[in-house]
Write a protein that holds these residues in place. Structure first.
Motif, mmCIF file in Angstrom:
data_model
loop_
_atom_site.group_PDB
_atom_site.id
_atom_site.type_symbol
_atom_site.label_atom_id
_atom_site.label_comp_id
_atom_site.label_asym_id
_atom_site.label_seq_id
_atom_site.Cartn_x
_atom_site.Cartn_y
_atom_site.Cartn_z
ATOM 1 N N ASP A 10 0.851 -1.190 0.000
ATOM 2 C CA ASP A 10 0.000 0.000 0.000
ATOM 3 C C ASP A 10 0.891 1.245 0.000
ATOM 4 O OD1 ASP A 10 0.511 0.950 2.765
ATOM 5 O OD2 ASP A 10 -0.581 -0.857 3.349
ATOM 6 N N PHE A 11 0.281 2.368 -0.309
ATOM 7 C CA PHE A 11 1.047 3.588 -0.511
ATOM 8 C C PHE A 11 1.776 4.021 0.764
ATOM 9 C CE2 PHE A 11 1.713 8.116 -1.476
ATOM 10 C CZ PHE A 11 2.351 7.975 -2.696
ATOM 11 N N GLN A 12 1.142 3.867 1.920
ATOM 12 C CA GLN A 12 1.802 4.245 3.171
ATOM 13 C C GLN A 12 3.052 3.397 3.416
ATOM 14 O OE1 GLN A 12 1.169 6.981 5.182
ATOM 15 N NE2 GLN A 12 3.170 6.361 5.955
ATOM 16 N N THR A 13 2.987 2.135 3.075
ATOM 17 C CA THR A 13 4.163 1.265 3.221
ATOM 18 C C THR A 13 5.290 1.747 2.315
ATOM 19 O OG1 THR A 13 2.790 -0.619 3.837
ATOM 20 C CG2 THR A 13 5.010 -1.109 2.990
ATOM 21 N N ILE A 14 4.948 2.169 1.123
ATOM 22 C CA ILE A 14 5.965 2.697 0.204
ATOM 23 C C ILE A 14 6.600 3.960 0.791
ATOM 24 C CG2 ILE A 14 6.342 3.745 -2.073
ATOM 25 C CD1 ILE A 14 4.165 1.769 -3.123
ATOM 26 N N ILE A 15 5.787 4.845 1.349
ATOM 27 C CA ILE A 15 6.318 6.053 1.998
ATOM 28 C C ILE A 15 7.277 5.658 3.123
ATOM 29 C CG2 ILE A 15 5.716 8.038 3.446
ATOM 30 C CD1 ILE A 15 3.069 8.188 1.831
ATOM 31 N N ASP A 16 6.848 4.703 3.936
ATOM 32 C CA ASP A 16 7.692 4.246 5.048
ATOM 33 C C ASP A 16 8.989 3.629 4.536
ATOM 34 O OD1 ASP A 16 5.654 5.085 6.734
ATOM 35 O OD2 ASP A 16 4.873 3.055 7.074
ATOM 36 N N ASP A 17 8.892 2.807 3.496
ATOM 37 C CA ASP A 17 10.091 2.192 2.920
ATOM 38 C C ASP A 17 11.050 3.253 2.386
ATOM 39 O OD1 ASP A 17 9.047 -0.301 3.510
ATOM 40 O OD2 ASP A 17 8.480 -0.771 1.443
ATOM 41 N N PHE A 18 10.508 4.287 1.750
ATOM 42 C CA PHE A 18 11.347 5.366 1.222
ATOM 43 C C PHE A 18 12.162 6.022 2.328
ATOM 44 C CE2 PHE A 18 10.903 7.571 -3.031
ATOM 45 C CZ PHE A 18 10.674 6.417 -3.737
ATOM 46 N N SER A 19 11.551 6.166 3.510
ATOM 47 C CA SER A 19 12.247 6.849 4.602
ATOM 48 C C SER A 19 13.483 6.080 5.066
ATOM 49 C CB SER A 19 11.294 7.089 5.772
ATOM 50 O OG SER A 19 10.972 5.875 6.410
ATOM 51 N N PHE A 20 13.532 4.780 4.794
ATOM 52 C CA PHE A 20 14.683 3.961 5.192
ATOM 53 C C PHE A 20 15.780 3.920 4.129
ATOM 54 C CE2 PHE A 20 11.327 2.064 7.865
ATOM 55 C CZ PHE A 20 11.909 2.289 9.092
ATOM 56 N N LEU A 21 15.469 4.398 2.936
ATOM 57 C CA LEU A 21 16.457 4.370 1.851
ATOM 58 C C LEU A 21 17.285 5.640 1.907
ATOM 59 C CD1 LEU A 21 14.135 2.926 -0.920
ATOM 60 C CD2 LEU A 21 15.807 1.690 0.480
ATOM 61 N N LEU A 85 6.495 3.855 -11.701
ATOM 62 C CA LEU A 85 5.552 4.947 -11.440
ATOM 63 C C LEU A 85 4.111 4.435 -11.542
ATOM 64 C CD1 LEU A 85 7.291 7.876 -13.362
ATOM 65 C CD2 LEU A 85 7.337 7.399 -10.893
ATOM 66 N N ILE A 86 3.855 3.536 -12.474
ATOM 67 C CA ILE A 86 2.527 2.904 -12.566
ATOM 68 C C ILE A 86 2.233 2.157 -11.271
ATOM 69 C CG2 ILE A 86 1.162 1.128 -13.750
ATOM 70 C CD1 ILE A 86 2.764 1.885 -16.332
ATOM 71 N N ALA A 87 3.225 1.429 -10.762
ATOM 72 C CA ALA A 87 3.042 0.691 -9.507
ATOM 73 C C ALA A 87 2.717 1.647 -8.356
ATOM 74 C CB ALA A 87 4.283 -0.141 -9.189
ATOM 75 N N LEU A 88 3.366 2.812 -8.326
ATOM 76 C CA LEU A 88 3.051 3.799 -7.291
ATOM 77 C C LEU A 88 1.596 4.240 -7.392
ATOM 78 C CD1 LEU A 88 6.191 6.134 -7.320
ATOM 79 C CD2 LEU A 88 5.614 4.364 -5.648
ATOM 80 N N LEU A 89 1.123 4.465 -8.621
ATOM 81 C CA LEU A 89 -0.264 4.880 -8.809
ATOM 82 C C LEU A 89 -1.236 3.761 -8.443
ATOM 83 C CD1 LEU A 89 0.037 7.001 -12.077
ATOM 84 C CD2 LEU A 89 -0.133 7.792 -9.693
ATOM 85 N N LEU A 110 2.015 12.165 -3.756
ATOM 86 C CA LEU A 110 3.308 11.876 -4.378
ATOM 87 C C LEU A 110 4.412 12.789 -3.851
ATOM 88 C CD1 LEU A 110 2.038 11.166 -7.996
ATOM 89 C CD2 LEU A 110 2.957 9.493 -6.365
ATOM 90 N N ALA A 111 4.041 13.988 -3.383
ATOM 91 C CA ALA A 111 5.031 14.895 -2.789
ATOM 92 C C ALA A 111 5.664 14.267 -1.544
ATOM 93 C CB ALA A 111 4.382 16.231 -2.440
ATOM 94 N N LYS A 112 4.951 13.360 -0.893
ATOM 95 C CA LYS A 112 5.499 12.670 0.275
ATOM 96 C C LYS A 112 6.704 11.814 -0.098
ATOM 97 C CE LYS A 112 1.004 12.562 2.517
ATOM 98 N NZ LYS A 112 -0.136 11.709 2.942
ATOM 99 N N LEU A 113 6.825 11.500 -1.383
ATOM 100 C CA LEU A 113 7.977 10.730 -1.873
ATOM 101 C C LEU A 113 9.058 11.632 -2.470
ATOM 102 C CD1 LEU A 113 6.046 7.826 -3.647
ATOM 103 C CD2 LEU A 113 7.067 7.815 -1.359
ATOM 104 N N ASP A 114 8.770 12.934 -2.571
ATOM 105 C CA ASP A 114 9.714 13.911 -3.120
ATOM 106 C C ASP A 114 10.080 13.598 -4.570
ATOM 107 O OD1 ASP A 114 11.220 16.243 -2.919
ATOM 108 O OD2 ASP A 114 13.008 15.176 -2.222
ATOM 109 N N LEU A 115 9.127 13.042 -5.303
ATOM 110 C CA LEU A 115 9.398 12.666 -6.693
ATOM 111 C C LEU A 115 9.651 13.861 -7.604
ATOM 112 C CD1 LEU A 115 6.778 9.870 -7.452
ATOM 113 C CD2 LEU A 115 9.246 9.616 -7.233
ATOM 114 N N GLN A 116 8.916 14.950 -7.381
ATOM 115 C CA GLN A 116 8.973 16.080 -8.301
ATOM 116 C C GLN A 116 10.388 16.600 -8.521
ATOM 117 O OE1 GLN A 116 7.436 16.097 -5.341
ATOM 118 N NE2 GLN A 116 8.350 17.769 -4.163
#
Length: 140
Positions: A10-21, A85-89, A110-116
């Protein structure tokens, strides 16, 4: 249960995973890995009707009819990062009711991932085109 439900977090898990990278090279790899978990579309689904206009890469999105107005979609691209990016959506929108999906602010999420600041303008424009296609589906 579809393949995307079993493999894309889920999207929240992706956000959390990003914070560890630690750096964007690792984050790009993570996004590409997410895209690699998508089930490919069939040749019959790679049609002009399913093609998303406005993307530098080849992108197709298919939407499945589900009872109760639940948004279900799958996607394909010829570029690894775009598949990610499709997977993120999918993580953001898939499984939502159309009404709930229409209330999502994809730019804020998506700004939570700082993609822009870390994807090219062409990829960013393509992402906007994919979001517009999804939003059109939620209002259909």
């Amino acid at each position: 249960m579809s393949l995307t439900e079993m493999t894309i977090p889920d999207f929240q898990t992706i956000i959390d995973d990003f914070s560890f990278l630690d750096d964007w090279e690792e984050r790009y790899k993570y996004i590409i890995d997410l895209g690699g978990q998508l089930a490919p579309l069939s040749d019959e689904e790679l049609t002009d009707t399913n093609k998303v206009r406005g993307c530098a890469s080849q992108v197709w999105l298919t939407f499945d009819d589900v009872d109760g107005g639940i948004l279900k979609f799958r996607g394909e691209s010829d570029a690894h990062i775009v598949k990610g990016l499709i997977a993120l959506l999918i993580a953001l929108y898939d499984g939502q009711t159309k009404a709930d999906a229409a209330r999502i602010d994809p730019k804020a999420e998506l700004a939570k991932l700082d993609l822009q600041d870390h994807i090219t303008p062409q990829r960013s424009n393509g992402l906007v085109s994919m979001i517009e296609r999804i939003r059109a589906q939620t209002s259909a």
